[in-house]
Design an enzyme around this catalytic site. Structure first.
Site, PDB file in Angstrom:
ATOM      1  N   LYS A  31     -40.755 114.147  57.281  1.00 19.04           N
ATOM      2  CA  LYS A  31     -41.622 114.049  56.369  1.00 19.04           C
ATOM      3  C   LYS A  31     -41.505 112.530  56.040  1.00 19.04           C
ATOM      4  O   LYS A  31     -40.528 111.923  56.392  1.00 19.04           O
ATOM      5  CB  LYS A  31     -41.300 114.978  55.112  1.00 19.04           C
ATOM      6  CG  LYS A  31     -41.613 116.531  55.187  1.00 19.04           C
ATOM      7  CD  LYS A  31     -41.608 117.035  53.920  1.00 19.04           C
ATOM      8  CE  LYS A  31     -41.861 118.482  53.844  1.00 19.04           C
ATOM      9  NZ  LYS A  31     -41.618 119.007  52.538  1.00 19.04           N
ATOM     10  N   TYR A  83     -51.442 122.665  53.818  1.00 17.99           N
ATOM     11  CA  TYR A  83     -50.763 123.460  52.829  1.00 17.99           C
ATOM     12  C   TYR A  83     -51.557 124.403  51.928  1.00 17.99           C
ATOM     13  O   TYR A  83     -51.281 124.620  50.954  1.00 17.99           O
ATOM     14  CB  TYR A  83     -49.938 122.347  51.740  1.00 17.99           C
ATOM     15  CG  TYR A  83     -48.759 121.732  52.209  1.00 17.99           C
ATOM     16  CD1 TYR A  83     -47.622 122.410  52.857  1.00 17.99           C
ATOM     17  CD2 TYR A  83     -48.646 120.437  52.469  1.00 17.99           C
ATOM     18  CE1 TYR A  83     -46.413 122.230  53.105  1.00 17.99           C
ATOM     19  CE2 TYR A  83     -47.113 119.853  52.718  1.00 17.99           C
ATOM     20  CZ  TYR A  83     -46.081 120.811  53.095  1.00 17.99           C
ATOM     21  OH  TYR A  83     -45.129 120.373  53.365  1.00 17.99           O
ATOM     22  N   ASN A  87     -38.072 116.202  50.647  1.00 22.81           N
ATOM     23  CA  ASN A  87     -36.859 117.215  51.145  1.00 22.81           C
ATOM     24  C   ASN A  87     -36.837 116.815  52.759  1.00 22.81           C
ATOM     25  O   ASN A  87     -36.203 117.733  53.489  1.00 22.81           O
ATOM     26  CB  ASN A  87     -36.892 118.552  50.747  1.00 22.81           C
ATOM     27  CG  ASN A  87     -38.256 119.258  51.321  1.00 22.81           C
ATOM     28  OD1 ASN A  87     -39.084 118.733  51.780  1.00 22.81           O
ATOM     29  ND2 ASN A  87     -38.388 120.367  50.993  1.00 22.81           N
ATOM     30  N   HIS A 139     -40.065 119.737  57.020  1.00 22.01           N
ATOM     31  CA  HIS A 139     -40.999 120.918  56.783  1.00 22.01           C
ATOM     32  C   HIS A 139     -40.497 121.816  57.988  1.00 22.01           C
ATOM     33  O   HIS A 139     -40.451 121.666  59.158  1.00 22.01           O
ATOM     34  CB  HIS A 139     -42.367 120.771  56.684  1.00 22.01           C
ATOM     35  CG  HIS A 139     -43.232 122.127  56.745  1.00 22.01           C
ATOM     36  ND1 HIS A 139     -43.538 123.114  55.642  1.00 22.01           N
ATOM     37  CD2 HIS A 139     -43.710 122.663  57.577  1.00 22.01           C
ATOM     38  CE1 HIS A 139     -44.085 124.032  56.163  1.00 22.01           C
ATOM     39  NE2 HIS A 139     -44.333 123.834  57.174  1.00 22.01           N
ATOM     40  N   GLU A 192     -49.741 126.573  62.395  1.00 24.69           N
ATOM     41  CA  GLU A 192     -49.234 125.488  62.178  1.00 24.69           C
ATOM     42  C   GLU A 192     -48.996 124.568  63.508  1.00 24.69           C
ATOM     43  O   GLU A 192     -49.562 123.269  63.577  1.00 24.69           O
ATOM     44  CB  GLU A 192     -47.821 125.355  61.345  1.00 24.69           C
ATOM     45  CG  GLU A 192     -48.100 125.787  59.915  1.00 24.69           C
ATOM     46  CD  GLU A 192     -46.867 125.744  59.184  1.00 24.69           C
ATOM     47  OE1 GLU A 192     -45.588 125.240  59.675  1.00 24.69           O
ATOM     48  OE2 GLU A 192     -46.926 126.225  58.121  1.00 24.69           O
TER      49      GLU A 192
HETATM   50  P1  CMP Z   1     -42.102 122.734  52.526  1.00 25.01           P
HETATM   51  O1  CMP Z   1     -41.319 123.342  53.104  1.00 25.01           O
HETATM   52  O2  CMP Z   1     -42.877 121.522  53.283  1.00 25.01           O
HETATM   53  O3  CMP Z   1     -43.348 123.636  52.005  1.00 25.01           O
HETATM   54  C1  CMP Z   1     -43.862 123.294  50.593  1.00 25.01           C
HETATM   55  C2  CMP Z   1     -43.304 122.208  49.812  1.00 25.01           C
HETATM   56  O4  CMP Z   1     -43.686 122.120  48.456  1.00 25.01           O
HETATM   57  C3  CMP Z   1     -41.917 122.291  50.050  1.00 25.01           C
HETATM   58  O5  CMP Z   1     -41.281 122.218  51.397  1.00 25.01           O
HETATM   59  C4  CMP Z   1     -41.465 121.359  48.935  1.00 25.01           C
HETATM   60  O6  CMP Z   1     -41.153 120.163  49.545  1.00 25.01           O
HETATM   61  C5  CMP Z   1     -42.762 121.299  48.047  1.00 25.01           C
HETATM   62  N1  CMP Z   1     -42.357 121.501  46.411  1.00 25.01           N
HETATM   63  C6  CMP Z   1     -42.813 120.821  45.444  1.00 25.01           C
HETATM   64  N2  CMP Z   1     -42.466 121.516  44.456  1.00 25.01           N
HETATM   65  C7  CMP Z   1     -41.923 122.836  44.717  1.00 25.01           C
HETATM   66  C8  CMP Z   1     -41.598 123.765  44.101  1.00 25.01           C
HETATM   67  N3  CMP Z   1     -41.330 123.942  42.573  1.00 25.01           N
HETATM   68  N4  CMP Z   1     -41.165 125.090  44.656  1.00 25.01           N
HETATM   69  C9  CMP Z   1     -41.119 125.057  46.131  1.00 25.01           C
HETATM   70  N5  CMP Z   1     -41.611 123.963  46.954  1.00 25.01           N
HETATM   71  C10 CMP Z   1     -41.963 122.897  46.128  1.00 25.01           C
END
Ligand code: CMP
Length: 133
Positions: free
Chosen positions: A9, A49, A112, A115, A126
């Site tokens: 990311k 998403y 984070n 993904h 995906e």
């Molecule tokens: P990802 O695995 O990319 O899938 C969805 C993303 O939403 C997740 O990682 C997080 O980075 C983001 N996200 C932001 N806020 C939340 C939340 N409260 N709970 C879960 N995912 C979140």
């Protein structure tokens, strides 16, 4: 052999962590089958998403994923989907275990660093999303 989609990311690309993160995949026995560095439009992030569209964090999430370059990769290993999720660690880096990518590099639940697809069905979707020619 199973394939899954991994995204490095914007927060991680911005901090020049691509090679270190790829190395973590290789050390766990993943093969990187295809990869490309791209920047996507917010509308594309919204499509990617879509499953989260009712969530309160959806708009910020899409703004963030389209905010800078990302590296998208098809990675392959036996049980790749589960193995990748284990290697990434918990969504929120503060809950992630030692040795995981998010523990090592994640900044926050939004930033984070990586993904990964969460099911066989989503991995197919995906991978097609980014690599269908
Ligand atoms: P990802 O695995 O990319 O899938 C969805 C993303 O939403 C997740 O990682 C997080 O980075 C983001 N996200 C932001 N806020 C939340 C939340 N409260 N709970 C879960 N995912 C979140």
């Amino acid at each position: 052999m199973e394939q899954t989609l991994s995204i490095i990311k914007p927060d991680a690309v911005e901090r020049h962590l691509e090679d270190e993160i790829k190395q973590m995949f290789l050390e766990k026995g993943f093969k990187i089958v295809k990869e490309k560095k791209i920047q996507i439009e917010k509308t594309e992030a919204e499509l990617f998403y879509q499953v989260h569209q009712t969530k309160p964090f959806y708009n910020d999430l899409c703004t963030y994923l389209s905010s800078g370059p990302i590296v998208v990769m098809i990675i392959e290993k036996e049980n790749a989907i589960k193995e990748n999720r284990n290697l990434m660690g918990a969504t929120n880096p503060k809950d992630a275990e030692e040795g995981t990518i998010r523990k090592k590099y994640g900044i926050s639940i939004d930033k984070n660093s990586v993904h990964g697809s969460d099911s066989v069905e989503n991995a197919k979707k995906e991978i097609d999303f980014f690599f269908k020619d």
